[in-house]
Enzyme design. Structure first.
Site: not given
Ligand SMILES: NC(=O)CC(=O)C(=O)O
Length: 308
Positions: A54, A127, A173
């Site tokens: 990401e 996302k 994520c």
């Molecule tokens: N950074 C994200 O999108 C998610 C994350 O860090 C988490 O769910 O913990």
């Protein structure tokens, strides 16, 4: 993370799956060049599908997204998309291009572009679930300060693009925390879930591996998470630990927090195992849809869900 997942193994032990934690700093040009170099290195090692982390062209932070965002859709210059396309074509690999901030009109998305071996973009995931959380004294993050959410699931069937019979469901994520999205991917025939991600030093040790293994077991699918390498000097310190698990939830490979590449075999035999696991333990067919039901505008009407 870099993965290569479809060669039939002929007992020669040739690796066909790799993953990699990528260092991502404030110098965008250097981030892009680093990703290109790592793609070439992984390809040399035999990788055929390459997954990046990401936000690989930018530090992960709401204040950075507008500055690092690129406009691809409206024909703007995008060094990041151009690098991904060129790298896919030059190295003859599929690339799941992690994510980068993407601009369209007034909106910015956290987007993952997927390229085939000719360098054509074949899919894009924005996302869907924005990371808006507040854990007092530990971490507060509000992606929605500068980002907008995507509004659809993303599936890439590599066989439709001259690749192996792998149907991937893509998330970014925080998307991994939502089992419904993973279940929808299973319903739509996926056997592999791919999540470029950047958990942090609070949620990473607690949930990163747990969630990946849970989603893999929920859906009886391979699971892949790919993180930026940890940078202790960054505003947001990524957990690292890119990882691949099989449909049983067993780890096939894991990196530590440093920049690295990991190769893991994932061959046609293993993909066939998805089917037998699903038959051995047919909980997909044992769901009590009279008690609860997954509902989505993306589910085809009246079509029975795949049981393999
Ligand atoms: N950074 C994200 O999108 C998610 C994350 O860090 C988490 O769910 O913990």
């Amino acid at each position: 993370m870099i993965c290569d997942c479809w060669q039939v193994r002929n007992g020669d032990g040739a690796p066909n799956y790799t993953e990699d934690c990528l260092a991502c700093g404030t110098n965008k040009k250097a981030n892009i060049e680093n990703a290109a170099a790592k793609i070439a290195a992984a390809s040399k090692q035999g990788a055929e599908i390459i997954v990046l982390p990401e936000c690989f062209n930018s530090p992960y932070g709401t204040k950075y997204f507008p500055e690092y965002a690129e406009n691809v859709i409206e024909g703007g210059q995008s060094e990041t998309a151009l690098m991904l396309s060129t790298a896919a074509r030059d190295n003859k690999v599929f690339i799941v291009g992690g994510s980068f901030p993407e601009k369209e009109g007034e909106k910015i998305y956290n987007s993952c572009y997927i390229f085939n071996r000719d360098g054509d973009m074949v899919a894009r995931h924005r996302k869907v679930h924005l990371f808006d959380i507040d854990i007092p004294g530990k971490i507060t993050f509000k992606e929605s300060d500068t980002l907008s959410p995507g509004d659809c699931p993303t599936i890439v069937d590599l066989s439709e693009h001259g690749g192996p019979p792998v149907r991937m469901g893509i998330g970014i994520c925080y998307d991994i925390r939502f089992p419904e999205l993973a279940l929808l991917y299973r319903h739509l025939g996926c056997s592999m879930l791919v999540y470029p991600g950047a958990f942090n030093m609070v949620t990473g040790p607690a949930h990163w591996e747990l969630l990946l293994r849970a989603r893999a077991v929920d859906t009886q699918s391979f699971g892949i998470v790919c993180s930026p390498a940890r940078d202790e000097s960054a505003d947001y310190i990524a957990w690292g630990h890119s990882m691949i698990v099989d449909p049983w939830g067993e780890k096939l490979g894991e990196l530590q927090e440093k920049e690295d590449i990991l190769m893991v075999d994932l061959d046609l035999t293993q993909l066939a195992k998805v089917v037998s696991r699903r038959q051995n333990m047919p909980y997909w067919l044992q769901r009590r849809q009279d008690i609860y039901k997954l509902s989505s505008p993306f589910m085809p009407e009246k079509k029975p869900s795949p049981d393999k």
